[in-house]
Scaffold this motif. Structure first.
Motif, PDB file in Angstrom:
ATOM      1  N   TRP A 148       0.837  -1.201   0.000  1.00  0.00           N
ATOM      2  CA  TRP A 148       0.000   0.000   0.000  1.00  0.00           C
ATOM      3  C   TRP A 148       0.873   1.252   0.000  1.00  0.00           C
ATOM      4  CZ3 TRP A 148      -4.667   0.302  -1.614  1.00  0.00           C
ATOM      5  CH2 TRP A 148      -5.548  -0.770  -1.479  1.00  0.00           C
ATOM      6  N   ASP A 149       2.011   1.235   0.679  1.00  0.00           N
ATOM      7  CA  ASP A 149       2.901   2.401   0.681  1.00  0.00           C
ATOM      8  C   ASP A 149       3.389   2.716  -0.727  1.00  0.00           C
ATOM      9  OD1 ASP A 149       2.669   2.818   3.418  1.00  0.00           O
ATOM     10  OD2 ASP A 149       4.513   1.732   3.903  1.00  0.00           O
ATOM     11  N   ASP A 150       3.827   1.683  -1.465  1.00  0.00           N
ATOM     12  CA  ASP A 150       4.276   1.895  -2.844  1.00  0.00           C
ATOM     13  C   ASP A 150       3.118   2.341  -3.730  1.00  0.00           C
ATOM     14  OD1 ASP A 150       6.902   1.268  -2.253  1.00  0.00           O
ATOM     15  OD2 ASP A 150       6.737  -0.809  -2.935  1.00  0.00           O
ATOM     16  N   PHE A 151       1.960   1.726  -3.521  1.00  0.00           N
ATOM     17  CA  PHE A 151       0.775   2.074  -4.294  1.00  0.00           C
ATOM     18  C   PHE A 151       0.464   3.568  -4.149  1.00  0.00           C
ATOM     19  CE2 PHE A 151      -3.792   2.684  -4.636  1.00  0.00           C
ATOM     20  CZ  PHE A 151      -4.125   1.982  -5.787  1.00  0.00           C
ATOM     21  N   PHE A 152       0.429   4.056  -2.907  1.00  0.00           N
ATOM     22  CA  PHE A 152       0.069   5.452  -2.688  1.00  0.00           C
ATOM     23  C   PHE A 152       1.194   6.411  -3.075  1.00  0.00           C
ATOM     24  CE2 PHE A 152      -3.303   3.624   0.099  1.00  0.00           C
ATOM     25  CZ  PHE A 152      -4.363   4.080  -0.673  1.00  0.00           C
ATOM     26  N   ARG A 153       2.438   5.964  -3.044  1.00  0.00           N
ATOM     27  CA  ARG A 153       3.541   6.802  -3.537  1.00  0.00           C
ATOM     28  C   ARG A 153       3.353   7.042  -5.028  1.00  0.00           C
ATOM     29  NH1 ARG A 153       7.465   5.687  -6.369  1.00  0.00           N
ATOM     30  NH2 ARG A 153       7.427   3.461  -5.962  1.00  0.00           N
ATOM     31  N   ILE A 154       3.079   5.969  -5.791  1.00  0.00           N
ATOM     32  CA  ILE A 154       2.838   6.098  -7.232  1.00  0.00           C
ATOM     33  C   ILE A 154       1.587   6.944  -7.470  1.00  0.00           C
ATOM     34  CG2 ILE A 154       2.259   4.843  -9.347  1.00  0.00           C
ATOM     35  CD1 ILE A 154       3.873   2.442  -8.123  1.00  0.00           C
ATOM     36  N   PHE A 155       0.542   6.708  -6.701  1.00  0.00           N
ATOM     37  CA  PHE A 155      -0.719   7.438  -6.804  1.00  0.00           C
ATOM     38  C   PHE A 155      -0.478   8.945  -6.683  1.00  0.00           C
ATOM     39  CE2 PHE A 155      -4.642   9.073  -4.811  1.00  0.00           C
ATOM     40  CZ  PHE A 155      -5.613   8.591  -5.675  1.00  0.00           C
ATOM     41  N   GLU A 156       0.284   9.346  -5.670  1.00  0.00           N
ATOM     42  CA  GLU A 156       0.560  10.769  -5.447  1.00  0.00           C
ATOM     43  C   GLU A 156       1.540  11.323  -6.476  1.00  0.00           C
ATOM     44  OE1 GLU A 156      -1.111  12.770  -3.570  1.00  0.00           O
ATOM     45  OE2 GLU A 156      -2.279  11.166  -2.644  1.00  0.00           O
ATOM     46  N   ASP A 157       2.598  10.577  -6.782  1.00  0.00           N
ATOM     47  CA  ASP A 157       3.583  11.038  -7.776  1.00  0.00           C
ATOM     48  C   ASP A 157       2.938  11.254  -9.141  1.00  0.00           C
ATOM     49  OD1 ASP A 157       5.540  10.921  -5.841  1.00  0.00           O
ATOM     50  OD2 ASP A 157       6.529   9.125  -6.655  1.00  0.00           O
ATOM     51  N   SER A 158       1.914  10.456  -9.447  1.00  0.00           N
ATOM     52  CA  SER A 158       1.226  10.552 -10.736  1.00  0.00           C
ATOM     53  C   SER A 158       0.043  11.517 -10.693  1.00  0.00           C
ATOM     54  CB  SER A 158       0.742   9.164 -11.171  1.00  0.00           C
ATOM     55  OG  SER A 158       1.822   8.269 -11.285  1.00  0.00           O
ATOM     56  N   ASP A 159      -0.227  12.096  -9.516  1.00  0.00           N
ATOM     57  CA  ASP A 159      -1.322  13.050  -9.325  1.00  0.00           C
ATOM     58  C   ASP A 159      -2.660  12.464  -9.775  1.00  0.00           C
ATOM     59  OD1 ASP A 159      -2.179  15.529  -8.344  1.00  0.00           O
ATOM     60  OD2 ASP A 159      -2.139  16.427 -10.340  1.00  0.00           O
ATOM     61  N   LEU A 160      -2.974  11.283  -9.218  1.00  0.00           N
ATOM     62  CA  LEU A 160      -4.180  10.554  -9.611  1.00  0.00           C
ATOM     63  C   LEU A 160      -5.331  10.737  -8.638  1.00  0.00           C
ATOM     64  CD1 LEU A 160      -2.568   7.144 -10.674  1.00  0.00           C
ATOM     65  CD2 LEU A 160      -3.316   9.017 -12.159  1.00  0.00           C
ATOM     66  N   ALA A 161      -6.507  10.424  -9.111  1.00  0.00           N
ATOM     67  CA  ALA A 161      -7.714  10.261  -8.305  1.00  0.00           C
ATOM     68  C   ALA A 161      -8.311   8.926  -8.728  1.00  0.00           C
ATOM     69  CB  ALA A 161      -8.701  11.392  -8.558  1.00  0.00           C
ATOM     70  N   LEU A 162      -9.150   8.365  -7.883  1.00  0.00           N
ATOM     71  CA  LEU A 162      -9.809   7.103  -8.203  1.00  0.00           C
ATOM     72  C   LEU A 162     -11.298   7.354  -8.370  1.00  0.00           C
ATOM     73  CD1 LEU A 162      -9.702   3.951  -8.425  1.00  0.00           C
ATOM     74  CD2 LEU A 162     -10.277   3.924  -5.989  1.00  0.00           C
ATOM     75  N   LEU A 163     -11.830   6.965  -9.515  1.00  0.00           N
ATOM     76  CA  LEU A 163     -13.276   6.934  -9.697  1.00  0.00           C
ATOM     77  C   LEU A 163     -13.710   5.552  -9.272  1.00  0.00           C
ATOM     78  CD1 LEU A 163     -13.818   8.613 -13.183  1.00  0.00           C
ATOM     79  CD2 LEU A 163     -14.064   9.623 -10.911  1.00  0.00           C
ATOM     80  N   ALA A 164     -14.570   5.480  -8.273  1.00  0.00           N
ATOM     81  CA  ALA A 164     -14.978   4.187  -7.718  1.00  0.00           C
ATOM     82  C   ALA A 164     -16.483   4.181  -7.498  1.00  0.00           C
ATOM     83  CB  ALA A 164     -14.254   3.928  -6.400  1.00  0.00           C
TER      84      ALA A 164
END
Length: 89
Positions: free
Chosen positions: A55-71
């Motif tokens: 989860w730490d790596d997941f959220f690092r990539i998430f933030e570095d890529s400036d993403l949002a999740l449509l869920a």
């Protein structure tokens, strides 16, 4: 019709995924030297094209890529939905 929610809060995203048995993953062929890649959730049996990550790596990539999740929480029929899509913020 069920709508998708736009999520950026890490706790909300993790809770949504875990409630559906999803594992944080990235497309293995997109992993780069910096540890980035294209994010996905892996549901059920492991998909060979996906690499499970923390989860730490997941959220690092998430933030570095400036993403949002449509869920989506529920399908139009009222069942739990697994629809999700990563989009730019």
């Amino acid at each position: 019709m069920s709508e998708a929610n736009r999520l950026t809060d890490h706790d909300d995203i993790r809770a949504w995924a875990e409630a559906r048995g999803a594992r944080p993953s990235r497309v293995a062929s997109t992993a780069d030297a910096d540890g980035g890649g294209v994010l996905r959730f892996d549901f059920g049996d492991k998909e060979e094209a996906l690499e499970e990550i923390s989860w730490d790596d997941f959220f690092r990539i998430f933030e570095d890529s400036d993403l949002a999740l449509l869920a989506q929480d529920q399908t139009s029929g009222g069942e739990t939905s697994r629809f999700s899509k990563f989009v730019q913020r």
